[in-house]
Design an enzyme around this catalytic site. Structure first.
Site, PDB file in Angstrom:
ATOM      1  CB  THR A  94      88.890 -18.624 -31.127  1.00  0.00           C
ATOM      2  OG1 THR A  94      89.708 -19.179 -32.151  1.00  0.00           O
ATOM      3  CG2 THR A  94      87.531 -19.325 -31.123  1.00  0.00           C
ATOM      4  CE  LYS A 169      88.968 -21.819 -34.074  1.00  0.00           C
ATOM      5  NZ  LYS A 169      89.693 -22.992 -34.561  1.00  0.00           N
ATOM      6  CE  LYS A 237      89.317 -19.302 -26.329  1.00  0.00           C
ATOM      7  NZ  LYS A 237      89.533 -19.031 -27.744  1.00  0.00           N
TER       8      LYS A 237
HETATM    9  N1  LIG Z   1      96.800 -23.012 -30.617  1.00  0.00           N
HETATM   10  C1  LIG Z   1      95.964 -23.376 -31.564  1.00  0.00           C
HETATM   11  O1  LIG Z   1      96.044 -24.505 -32.078  1.00  0.00           O
HETATM   12  C2  LIG Z   1      94.878 -22.478 -32.064  1.00  0.00           C
HETATM   13  C3  LIG Z   1      94.454 -21.384 -31.337  1.00  0.00           C
HETATM   14  N2  LIG Z   1      93.455 -20.592 -31.832  1.00  0.00           N
HETATM   15  C4  LIG Z   1      93.008 -19.409 -31.103  1.00  0.00           C
HETATM   16  O2  LIG Z   1      94.020 -18.425 -31.276  1.00  0.00           O
HETATM   17  C5  LIG Z   1      94.117 -17.596 -30.119  1.00  0.00           C
HETATM   18  C6  LIG Z   1      95.548 -17.640 -29.575  1.00  0.00           C
HETATM   19  O3  LIG Z   1      95.804 -18.987 -29.228  1.00  0.00           O
HETATM   20  P1  LIG Z   1      97.271 -19.479 -28.807  1.00  0.00           P
HETATM   21  O4  LIG Z   1      98.296 -18.724 -29.560  1.00  0.00           O
HETATM   22  O5  LIG Z   1      97.235 -20.954 -28.893  1.00  0.00           O
HETATM   23  O6  LIG Z   1      97.273 -19.051 -27.276  1.00  0.00           O
HETATM   24  P2  LIG Z   1      98.506 -18.695 -26.329  1.00  0.00           P
HETATM   25  O7  LIG Z   1      98.035 -18.949 -24.947  1.00  0.00           O
HETATM   26  O8  LIG Z   1      99.738 -19.368 -26.783  1.00  0.00           O
HETATM   27  O9  LIG Z   1      98.688 -17.112 -26.557  1.00  0.00           O
HETATM   28  C7  LIG Z   1      97.754 -16.208 -26.054  1.00  0.00           C
HETATM   29  C8  LIG Z   1      98.187 -14.796 -26.376  1.00  0.00           C
HETATM   30  O10 LIG Z   1      97.228 -13.870 -25.799  1.00  0.00           O
HETATM   31  C9  LIG Z   1      97.934 -12.930 -24.980  1.00  0.00           C
HETATM   32  N3  LIG Z   1      97.085 -12.465 -23.882  1.00  0.00           N
HETATM   33  C10 LIG Z   1      96.385 -13.206 -22.993  1.00  0.00           C
HETATM   34  N4  LIG Z   1      95.698 -12.425 -22.141  1.00  0.00           N
HETATM   35  C11 LIG Z   1      95.989 -11.139 -22.494  1.00  0.00           C
HETATM   36  C12 LIG Z   1      95.584  -9.865 -22.012  1.00  0.00           C
HETATM   37  N5  LIG Z   1      94.729  -9.754 -20.983  1.00  0.00           N
HETATM   38  N6  LIG Z   1      96.075  -8.767 -22.610  1.00  0.00           N
HETATM   39  C13 LIG Z   1      96.926  -8.878 -23.664  1.00  0.00           C
HETATM   40  N7  LIG Z   1      97.352 -10.040 -24.173  1.00  0.00           N
HETATM   41  C14 LIG Z   1      96.880 -11.169 -23.591  1.00  0.00           C
HETATM   42  C15 LIG Z   1      99.142 -13.687 -24.488  1.00  0.00           C
HETATM   43  O11 LIG Z   1     100.115 -12.781 -24.001  1.00  0.00           O
HETATM   44  P3  LIG Z   1     101.239 -13.286 -22.961  1.00  0.00           P
HETATM   45  O12 LIG Z   1     102.321 -13.865 -23.806  1.00  0.00           O
HETATM   46  O13 LIG Z   1     101.625 -12.051 -22.240  1.00  0.00           O
HETATM   47  O14 LIG Z   1     100.586 -14.294 -22.054  1.00  0.00           O
HETATM   48  C16 LIG Z   1      99.548 -14.394 -25.775  1.00  0.00           C
HETATM   49  O15 LIG Z   1     100.195 -13.518 -26.657  1.00  0.00           O
HETATM   50  C17 LIG Z   1      93.062 -18.122 -29.143  1.00  0.00           C
HETATM   51  O16 LIG Z   1      91.890 -17.370 -29.296  1.00  0.00           O
HETATM   52  C18 LIG Z   1      92.861 -19.554 -29.608  1.00  0.00           C
HETATM   53  O17 LIG Z   1      91.588 -20.076 -29.248  1.00  0.00           O
HETATM   54  C19 LIG Z   1      92.888 -20.812 -33.069  1.00  0.00           C
HETATM   55  C20 LIG Z   1      93.291 -21.863 -33.824  1.00  0.00           C
HETATM   56  C21 LIG Z   1      94.292 -22.799 -33.366  1.00  0.00           C
HETATM   57  O1  LIG Z   2      91.330 -23.969 -32.680  1.00  0.00           O
HETATM   58  C1  LIG Z   2      92.063 -24.921 -32.845  1.00  0.00           C
HETATM   59  C2  LIG Z   2      92.278 -25.556 -34.116  1.00  0.00           C
HETATM   60  O2  LIG Z   2      93.027 -26.560 -34.176  1.00  0.00           O
HETATM   61  O3  LIG Z   2      91.721 -25.066 -35.117  1.00  0.00           O
END
Ligand SMILES: NC(=O)C1=CN([C@@H]2O[C@H](COP(=O)(O)OP(=O)(O)OC[C@H]3O[C@@H](n4cnc5c(N)ncnc54)[C@H](OP(=O)(O)O)[C@@H]3O)[C@@H](O)[C@H]2O)C=CC1
Ligand SMILES: O=CC(=O)O
Length: 290
Positions: A94, A169, A237
């Site tokens: 996102t 989104k 965010k």
């Molecule tokens: N959780 C949810 O319910 C939902 C989330 N989303 C979106 O999906 C995306 C992922 O969310 P989510 O999985 O929950 O988040 P997490 O915090 O669980 O995971 C984030 C991921 O991004 C990586 N990351 C962060 N910073 C960097 C960087 N500078 N360089 C490389 N890798 C990086 C992390 O790596 P590391 O492991 O090393 O920290 C990790 O793999 C986001 O954009 C979120 O808004 C969308 C729908 C639903």
């Molecule tokens: O981005 C979060 C979700 O639940 O969709």
């Protein structure tokens, strides 16, 4: 079909495991390498850098935290751009439309193909392959990767030019964040005014404003339990990015602005890594009323 997969957080891990379970070959990379171990047990291969993953796989999916992570994985040393010529990149993180467009234009200029495909639906829908996929960009690429989207989601939308997926989104999530705050205030008001908030959940569930989020989050919020499915810092965010979209389009968003303040307060209380429903805790500050 073989996919690269960059980013194994809450969402990325569940999505990559789903692809593996359905017979796709998957090569993974995560900034924190140790998070790859569990997926190796499910049959994944590991790439040393985003560049090596893209070099190996025709299609690479990214699921990263925010715009700065999405940009870093593409543009930094050993990033996606190094081997993108002739390859396909699908960013499901996102982010805002500007971030997505910047990535798209650079990838296309280097001979690659780009699709943005953020998702609606949280940890459980990701585990169950029940996400809603909001794709935009290269339509031919969209058609090619539909077999994977069919595994990851229950429905895919193709929304036209790059940026439309990101905007859709953000619109969905700004509504969700505002609703979460209204819900949280209602639960608190019920409790403080002597009502049983559990009964409020039953009443809500029978009426016109019944919805999956109230149903899922209500019982855990009443138990002060906020195990992260959608981390609060990610919801904040999304509020920030949606409010910026509102600025650009001169849309007045007082409700979303107030909800954003509540999420910021929750972050300042150290709740950013908990589920976004932990915004409920901001209403539990000491009561100084007489
Ligand atoms: N959780 C949810 O319910 C939902 C989330 N989303 C979106 O999906 C995306 C992922 O969310 P989510 O999985 O929950 O988040 P997490 O915090 O669980 O995971 C984030 C991921 O991004 C990586 N990351 C962060 N910073 C960097 C960087 N500078 N360089 C490389 N890798 C990086 C992390 O790596 P590391 O492991 O090393 O920290 C990790 O793999 C986001 O954009 C979120 O808004 C969308 C729908 C639903
Ligand atoms: O981005 C979060 C979700 O639940 O969709």
């Amino acid at each position: 079909m073989e996919f690269g997969f960059l980013g194994l957080g809450i969402m990325g891990k569940a999505m990559a495991i789903n692809l593996l379970r359905h017979g796709f070959k998957v090569t993974i990379w995560n900034r924190t390498l140790s998070k790859c171990d569990e997926l190796v047990q499910h049959g994944a291969s590991v790439g040393e850098t985003p560049a090596t993953v893209v070099k190996k796989c025709k299609y690479t999916i990214a699921m990263l935290s925010d715009p700065s992570a999405a940009l870093s994985v593409v543009f930094d040393k050993d990033g996606v751009l190094e081997h993108i010529n002739g390859k396909c990149y699908i960013d499901m993180s996102t982010v805002d439309a500007d971030t997505s467009s910047k990535i798209s234009e650079t990838i296309k200029a280097k001979g690659g193909y780009f699709l943005e495909a953020p998702v609606s639906g949280s940890k459980k829908p990701a585990e169950d392959g029940q996400l809603i996929i909001l794709a935009a960009g290269d339509k031919a690429l969209y058609d090619e990767v539909l077999p994977a989207f069919d595994v990851l989601g229950k429905k895919s939308f193709f929304l036209g030019e790059v940026g439309n997926g990101a905007k859709m989104k953000l619109v969905v999530n700004v509504i969700m964040g505002s609703m979460m705050n209204a819900f949280s205030e209602g639960l608190t008001l019920a409790e403080r005014s002597g009502l049983n908030p559990g009964t409020l959940l039953d009443v809500l569930d029978l009426g016109a404003i019944s919805n999956g989020m109230f149903k899922l989050k209500g019982p855990t919020m009443l138990q002060n339990s906020y195990s992260p499915a959608f981390p609060l810092k990610r919801q904040q965010k999304d509020m920030r990015l949606a409010l910026a979209l509102g600025d650009e389009n001169a849309v007045s968003m007082p409700v979303a602005a107030a909800a954003n303040e509540a999420f910021k307060k929750a972050r300042s209380m150290g709740l950013g890594d908990l589920d976004f429903s932990a915004v409920h805790e901001t209403l539990k500050a000491p009561d100084h009323s007489s």
